[in-house]
Design a protein around this motif. Structure first.
Motif, PDB file in Angstrom:
ATOM      1  N   GLY A 117     -30.292  29.635   4.897  1.00 41.63           N
ATOM      2  CA  GLY A 117     -30.674  29.664   3.495  1.00 41.63           C
ATOM      3  C   GLY A 117     -32.011  28.960   3.313  1.00 41.63           C
ATOM      4  O   GLY A 117     -32.249  27.909   3.907  1.00 41.63           O
ATOM      5  N   PHE A 118     -32.874  29.538   2.497  1.00 40.89           N
ATOM      6  CA  PHE A 118     -34.212  28.982   2.260  1.00 40.89           C
ATOM      7  C   PHE A 118     -34.247  28.274   0.910  1.00 40.89           C
ATOM      8  O   PHE A 118     -33.811  28.824  -0.093  1.00 40.89           O
ATOM      9  N   TYR A 119     -34.782  27.056   0.912  1.00 41.59           N
ATOM     10  CA  TYR A 119     -34.823  26.222  -0.287  1.00 41.59           C
ATOM     11  C   TYR A 119     -36.243  25.740  -0.571  1.00 41.59           C
ATOM     12  O   TYR A 119     -37.012  25.481   0.345  1.00 41.59           O
ATOM     13  N   ILE A 120     -36.546  25.628  -1.848  1.00 36.84           N
ATOM     14  CA  ILE A 120     -37.773  24.990  -2.305  1.00 36.84           C
ATOM     15  C   ILE A 120     -37.311  23.721  -2.997  1.00 36.84           C
ATOM     16  O   ILE A 120     -36.660  23.769  -4.037  1.00 36.84           O
ATOM     17  N   GLY A 121     -37.611  22.591  -2.372  1.00 41.41           N
ATOM     18  CA  GLY A 121     -37.030  21.336  -2.851  1.00 41.41           C
ATOM     19  C   GLY A 121     -35.529  21.417  -2.639  1.00 41.41           C
ATOM     20  O   GLY A 121     -35.059  21.763  -1.565  1.00 41.41           O
TER      21      GLY A 121
END
Length: 134
Positions: free
Chosen positions: A106-110
């Protein structure tokens, strides 16, 4: 008289359909562009969270415009090009295959799950991104 009304209604429906198709195509064309390098050096942090909950942090300095290209250049991620963009299959040598084990990166920004893929996410200098075992 009824034929004229039917023809007018048909013209309106066709006109609206053409307008909707044009709007969808223009939006998808804008969304499909990858941010290019502007030559400006940027640094960001990548936090990888593995299956056991342990975290590993990487500091990435790049002139690339998007997170995906920067991580590919560094050899931190590997993946497959799909119709929606880069599908990450490996992070720091740890492979996940959703078809085999039901898990993915899973890719997260912050702390928020990203609404864009790594290739469409522009790098923010000093930003924090994450890849998590899901």
């Amino acid at each position: 008289m009824n034929c004229r009304k039917s023809f007018a209604n048909l013209r309106r429906v066709l006109g609206m359909t053409v307008l909707i198709v044009a709007m969808v195509l223009s939006m998808s064309a804008c969304g499909a562009k990858k941010p290019e390098s502007d030559g400006t050096e940027k640094t960001f942090e990548l936090i990888v969270t593995y299956e056991d909950g342990k975290e590993e942090s990487f500091t990435v300095t790049t002139t690339r415009g998007n997170v995906g290209d920067a991580l590919l250049d560094e050899g931190i991620i590997a993946g497959e090009k799909k119709s929606f963009g880069l599908y990450i299959t490996s992070v720091n040598g740890v492979e996940l295959d959703y078809k085999k084990d039901g898990h993915y990166w899973g890719f997260y920004i912050g702390d928020e799950q990203a609404m864009t893929g790594v290739e469409l996410t522009e790098i923010t200098d000093g930003g924090v991104y994450g890849l998590r075992y899901e």
